[in-house]
Write an enzyme that holds these catalytic residues in place. Structure first.
Site, PDB file in Angstrom:
ATOM      1  N   GLU A 185      46.042 -60.827 -14.751  1.00  0.00           N
ATOM      2  CA  GLU A 185      46.459 -59.458 -15.036  1.00  0.00           C
ATOM      3  C   GLU A 185      47.976 -59.318 -15.115  1.00  0.00           C
ATOM      4  OE1 GLU A 185      44.267 -60.337 -12.734  1.00  0.00           O
ATOM      5  OE2 GLU A 185      42.401 -59.220 -13.068  1.00  0.00           O
ATOM      6  N   HIS A 204      36.060 -52.910  -4.808  1.00  0.00           N
ATOM      7  CA  HIS A 204      35.544 -52.630  -6.157  1.00  0.00           C
ATOM      8  C   HIS A 204      35.043 -51.199  -6.287  1.00  0.00           C
ATOM      9  CE1 HIS A 204      35.348 -57.036  -5.915  1.00  0.00           C
ATOM     10  NE2 HIS A 204      35.340 -57.065  -7.224  1.00  0.00           N
TER      11      HIS A 204
END
Lengths: 339, 328
Positions: free
Chosen positions: A65, A134
């Site tokens: 990322e 998450h």
């Protein structure tokens, strides 16, 4: 907003359609991220794009990322309009420098001589026992830091218009979509998010809130999934003779303080619903927007229905205990009247 | 390929301009900061990272670049900016925090941005890598000419983001070159104490790209290696890595007492100052006359003087300008 025979889309399909339509007319738009190609996005929001546009413009990336969000900044400064996906907003921890020190600051540090036209789309939200790495929303974290616009659609119509507006914006836009609104086969979806969505391309103004339901006794302000909780709470309140107005913020940055203030000036009561953590976040900001402007409009102290300041647990009973829901909003209103 | 006479003159001119610029900044930096040193005071407040000694890297690489090519620089960016052709007046004014600066005083010396020559900085270690790789991707996707060069320090290769960007550049075969300025020190921690291997060019093999290490801050060897890497990138053959052994003649920042340096290290480095060395080389090789080099030095000094004068005489920004240019 739904009429018979009108085309309804899920948010996932609305996002993909907006991107596809823009890519057809603007060759500088491209998409990159993890699993956005062959898989069509873990949340379906890039489905069909690889088939139409090919792997050059629909780029699956390595799990890097920092590199690919940083690369999007460099590409945006060089004339491209990247749409980049951070699969879960929780993953910001591995790449935040690229987001808040590069993407969000390079326009300012260049005195406006560089534009950074990029969209960072990212999934938010829990409720399905994915635990604390998450399931977060982190709206306040992103909205707190200057230099990025932040939008959070609650339905497919807004999702499409916001995506098109975001891709055309010369500043970076963080596009936060909630997993429980997305319309995935593997995760239950709030039916209210799947609404009529016009086929033609259109934009929704970034920084403009919507009154999702008109009312006169209390204003419930929320964003994303929380808007649906608020609408359900408003229906429950109506049965008890209370008229609730629901404000869908749509954008967190810029924040449409005028629409919030106007509504609270009318109702005199404010409840903010936020699936993000309670402290130092969106709920406090919305309340401050009213109280520092004109505290005299309030007939009762404002209330917050937000995620408690704890990591998100796995066990279903614990997570559900922490999440906002319509009953908690109704209870907040009752508590407000009792006080 | 050795630099031509004209290229050597260009390299020497930019090295001297950079050094004279740093000398001017160093002199002014302490104005208003005595008798008690406070970084917040004086006409140039804030941190100041000077590039004295590292000039050969900037000129050896940028000799092969044009305005359309992209460079991302570090927290120590002056030599790189000068060699890339960043407007010196506006750059000086930015370092003084003036309205006429590159970004009107919003960035300062660690955040120099000049869109006219595609130059950008990040003050965070290794974080120029991603944007340079992205610019290279942009050129490839648009089928537009141009390469992107990320300058980093040797400390940056110990950042995860450096490795991510190297892998991305190689996986996508992008027109990208990473240039490591190895000045042997990450502030006070030596490369030896922080890095598993001594030759970071070896790391290129992890990404299937060529890597070379240049010894002894040699501008000619840097020129040759950069020429090869940049040609390779322009021809679509993919990215390269270059590490240069260079010398930080100043402290990490101004005010750094450098007590961590071994005794005698600084004196030995000054003996190897690349500017007199290149001057001697050019004279020995018949690449320039004494008069030509004297003229270059005088012109460089005058150019710096003009820039510093422009900066000093420029107006401060209006305080409320702080609230503008957040969005495009």
């Amino acid at each position: 907003m739904n009429k018979p025979n009108e085309r309804k889309l899920t948010i996932a399909r609305a996002m993909a359609e907006a991107v596809a339509q823009e890519m057809r007319v603007d060759p500088s738009v491209f998409v990159m991220g993890e699993d956005i190609g062959k898989l069509g996005g873990v949340y379906g929001n890039t489905r069909g794009l690889l088939e139409e546009f090919g792997a050059e413009r629909i780029r699956d990336t390595p799990i890097s990322e920092t590199a690919f969000i940083g690369a999007a900044v460099g590409a945006a400064q060089d004339g491209m309009r990247p749409v980049v996906e951070l699969m879960f907003v929780d993953f910001f921890g591995v790449c935040f420098d690229a987001i808040y020190n590069l993407m969000a600051k390079n326009i300012y540090f260049s005195g406006g001589n560089f534009k950074v036209p990029m969209v960072l789309m990212t999934s938010t939200g829990g409720g399905y026992s994915d635990a604390g790495q998450h399931s977060q929303c982190l709206y306040g974290t992103f909205a707190h830091l200057p230099g990025m616009k932040v939008v959070c659609p609650s339905n497919a119509y807004d999702a499409k218009g916001l995506m098109t507006a975001a891709m055309r914006d010369d500043s970076p836009v963080v596009y936060m979509y909630h997993k429980s609104l997305q319309g995935m086969g593997w995760l239950a979806t709030e039916p209210g998010a799947t609404v009529h969505t016009p086929e033609e391309s259109y934009t929704l103004e970034i920084g403009k809130a919507k009154v999702a339901r008109e009312g006169s006794d209390v204003t419930i302000v929320s964003v994303g999934m929380g808007v649906h909780h608020a609408l359900k709470a408003a229906a429950q309140l109506e049965e008890k003779g209370t008229s609730a107005e629901v404000v869908d913020l749509v954008s967190l940055v810029p924040l449409d303080r005028d629409t919030i203030r106007k509504s609270v000036a009318k109702t005199g009561r404010l409840i903010v619903v936020d699936e993000d953590y309670m402290s130092y976040g969106v709920s406090g900001e919305v309340i401050a927007s009213v109280t520092e402007h004109d505290i005299s409009v309030l007939k009762a102290a404002p209330k917050r229905v937000a995620y408690p300041d704890v990591p998100i647990p796995f066990a279903r009973v614990m997570e559900q205990y922490c999440l906002p829901n319509p009953d908690k909003i109704v209870a907040a209103f009752d508590g407000m009247n009792a006080a | 390929m050795a630099p031509t006479r004209e290229q050597q003159h260009w390299m020497y001119r930019n090295m001297v301009t950079s050094r004279k610029f740093e000398e001017a900044i160093a002199g002014i930096y302490f104005e208003g900061k005595t008798p008690v040193f406070s970084m917040a005071d004086g006409p140039i407040p804030g941190e100041m990272h000077l590039s004295d000694g590292q000039e050969p890297v900037a000129v050896g690489v940028c000799a092969h670049l044009n305005a359309g090519d992209v460079v991302t620089a570090t927290h120590r960016p002056h030599h790189q900016a000068i060699a890339k052709g960043v407007d010196l007046d506006k750059m000086a004014a930015e370092i003084f925090g003036k309205k006429s600066g590159l970004s009107g005083g919003r960035g300062g010396h660690m955040h120099l941005f000049d869109a006219d020559v595609n130059f950008a900085c990040s003050g965070i270690i290794a974080q120029g890598m991603g944007p340079a790789v992205g610019a290279a991707l942009s050129r490839k996707m648009q089928n537009k000419p141009g390469v992107a060069v990320a300058f980093v320090g040797e400390g940056a290769v110990n950042q995860g983001g450096w490795h991510e960007a190297m892998n991305l550049a190689a996986t996508w075969n992008l027109p990208f070159v990473c240039v490591i300025e190895d000045n042997a020190w990450g502030i006070s921690v030596s490369k030896e104490d922080s890095t598993a291997i001594s030759n970071n060019a070896e790391r290129a093999s992890a990404y299937g790209m060529p890597g070379v290490r240049i010894a002894d801050n040699d501008p000619y060897a840097i020129f040759e290696a950069a020429g090869e890497a940049i040609s390779r990138a322009r021809e679509g053959k993919g990215p390269s890595l270059i590490e240069v052994e260079t010398y930080r003649l100043a402290g990490h920042f101004m005010g750094d007492a450098e007590g961590y340096r071994p005794e005698g290290e600084k004196d030995a480095l000054f003996e190897k100052d690349p500017i007199p060395k290149m001057r001697a080389n050019m004279l020995a090789d018949g690449m320039a006359s004494v008069a030509e080099l004297d003229t270059i030095e005088a012109e460089a000094a005058a150019r710096v003087e003009t820039a510093i004068k422009f900066a000093r005489e420029s107006a401060d920004p209006a305080p409320e300008d702080a609230l503008t240019s957040v969005f495009a």
